[in-house]
Design an enzyme around this catalytic site. Structure first.
Site, PDB file in Angstrom:
ATOM      1  N   ASP A  85       0.848  -1.196   0.000  1.00  8.16           N
ATOM      2  CA  ASP A  85       0.000   0.000   0.000  1.00  8.16           C
ATOM      3  C   ASP A  85       0.886   1.249   0.000  1.00  8.16           C
ATOM      4  O   ASP A  85       2.046   1.210   0.426  1.00  8.16           O
ATOM      5  CB  ASP A  85      -0.942   0.015   1.206  1.00  8.16           C
ATOM      6  CG  ASP A  85      -0.205   0.021   2.541  1.00  8.16           C
ATOM      7  OD1 ASP A  85       0.743  -0.776   2.711  1.00  8.16           O
ATOM      8  OD2 ASP A  85      -0.571   0.823   3.426  1.00  8.16           O
ATOM      9  N   GLU A 146       0.138  -0.952   6.016  1.00 11.05           N
ATOM     10  CA  GLU A 146       1.229  -0.404   6.823  1.00 11.05           C
ATOM     11  C   GLU A 146       1.154   1.098   6.961  1.00 11.05           C
ATOM     12  O   GLU A 146       1.484   1.663   8.021  1.00 11.05           O
ATOM     13  CB  GLU A 146       2.578  -0.818   6.213  1.00 11.05           C
ATOM     14  CG  GLU A 146       3.780  -0.566   7.107  1.00 11.05           C
ATOM     15  CD  GLU A 146       4.367   0.833   6.984  1.00 11.05           C
ATOM     16  OE1 GLU A 146       5.200   1.209   7.837  1.00 11.05           O
ATOM     17  OE2 GLU A 146       3.999   1.558   6.030  1.00 11.05           O
TER      18      GLU A 146
END
Length: 376
Positions: A85, A146
């Site tokens: 991400d 994250e």
């Protein structure tokens, strides 16, 4: 042939990395992140890994776990832990297209951390092509959340890391190219002010503005920052009508603390601000926290090996503790030997100038190959 002498090619790596960068994957767009996971899964499968797709939870995209064939499969080995991400919303490519110029490659998420993840994948590709076998089983785990503190996959990461001989994180290298062997704690907080609405034109005095109260609280909170514990408000949501005194305002705070004691004091100080003031209620809710990770003997031994490998490649790998949390906080705090920030070199992560030094792709792939073939 030494693994650090494998035939890594910068142009070939850039060609392979480009589709990853052009597959935009902002954390909050689960479908976009899942598309990126599918792309990485395809590339991992093509080099011989058995890939497991792990469904997303809490509204986030999927994760993937890729295990490479090994005679000792199932025994403690090496976990390569990365996230796919990014902080860049879909459409950022219009303003930050993938391009290569003057020894740099640009694009959203290329430094944090698609470049490093791809370098480690390429290391496994070249190890396999050369007919080499890593001493220990190797597993890759790519996760989708994250950048927002890993609220959904912390347990998955800790489960994958438990009992492993080493955890390697291809997060971006430090500004001097160094690795990270410890990290400060990172805590997130949600703020809420609740006031009293009124018409902003003819009954202003009847209202109690949640926005104004939040503005005062933000100044108060950020003034609490010290060298050992910082506070930063990065998100604010409030208001729909300019002619209405706002009744609610929400904000988010990020705090960094160097030690557990610093964190405990900071948390207590922030929570103590709660309560009413001038007719506005203020509430603080603690969110996800990354624990303090302090260097331990296993991590230091892992770093010593990485420094030997880097010297063989031709550079000196420095190391130190750092702020800015990562999933290494979790594995390091568990006591699993963890080496973080051994991904690509670059600048401008999380900005519209995000780029990597193209030469660092092969440098870090060589470092990865050296580690993967020498950790025992």
């Amino acid at each position: 042939m030494s693994a650090t002498d494998l035939p890594f090619d910068t142009d070939a790596m850039l060609a392979g990395l480009r589709p990853w960068v052009e597959c935009e994957s902002p954390t909050w767009d689960a479908a976009a992140v899942t598309r990126m996971m599918n792309l990485a899964a395809r590339d991992l499968a093509q080099i011989g890994a058995a890939v497991q797709v792990i469904p997303g939870t809490k509204g986030f995209g999927t994760s993937i776990r890729a295990s490479f064939p090994h005679p000792d499969q199932g025994r403690p080995g090496i976990l390569v832990s990365g996230h796919l991400d990014t902080v860049h919303p879909v459409g950022t490519l219009d303003r930050l297209p993938f391009r290569v110029e003057d020894g740099r490659a640009y694009g959203p998420g290329i430094m944090d951390m698609k470049g490093g993840n791809y370098a480690f994948l390429e290391a496994m590709r070249q190890i396999g092509r050369a007919g080499l076998t890593t001493p220990l089983p190797v597993t890759f785990l790519f996760t989708p959340d994250e950048e927002v503190g890993t609220p959904a996959t912390r347990g998955l990461i800790e489960e994958a890391a438990r009992g492993q001989r080493a955890v390697l994180l291809p997060e971006p290298a430090s500004p001097d190219g160094g690795a990270v062997i410890g990290r400060y704690a990172i805590a997130r907080f949600d703020l809420l002010t609740e006031g009293r609405p009124s018409h902003a034109g003819w009954a202003l005095k009847d209202g109690r503005s949640a926005i104004a109260a939040m503005a005062r609280r933000i100044l108060q909170i950020e003034a609490m920052t010290t060298e050992d514990c910082t506070f930063s408000v990065g998100v604010i949501h409030a208001g729909q009508w300019v002619n209405c005194v706002s009744s609610t305002c929400r904000a988010e705070v990020l705090s960094m603390a160097k030690t557990q004691e610093d964190l405990d004091r900071g948390v207590a100080a922030l929570l103590a601000l709660q309560g009413p003031e001038d007719g506005v209620e203020f509430t603080v809710t603690r969110g996800v926290t990354r624990p303090v990770w302090e260097p331990q003997p296993g991590t230091m031994a892992l770093y010593d090996l990485a420094r030997e490998v880097s010297a063989q490649i031709g550079f000196d790998l420095s190391a130190g503790s750092a702020g800015g949390g990562s999933d290494g906080n979790f594995t390091g705090a568990m006591g699993v030997p963890t080496l973080d920030s051994i991904g690509v070199r670059g600048r401008g992560l999380h900005t519209l100038d995000e780029h990597i030094l193209t030469s660092s792709l092969t440098e870090r792939a060589r470092l990865a190959a050296g580690l993967l073939t020498r950790i025992t």
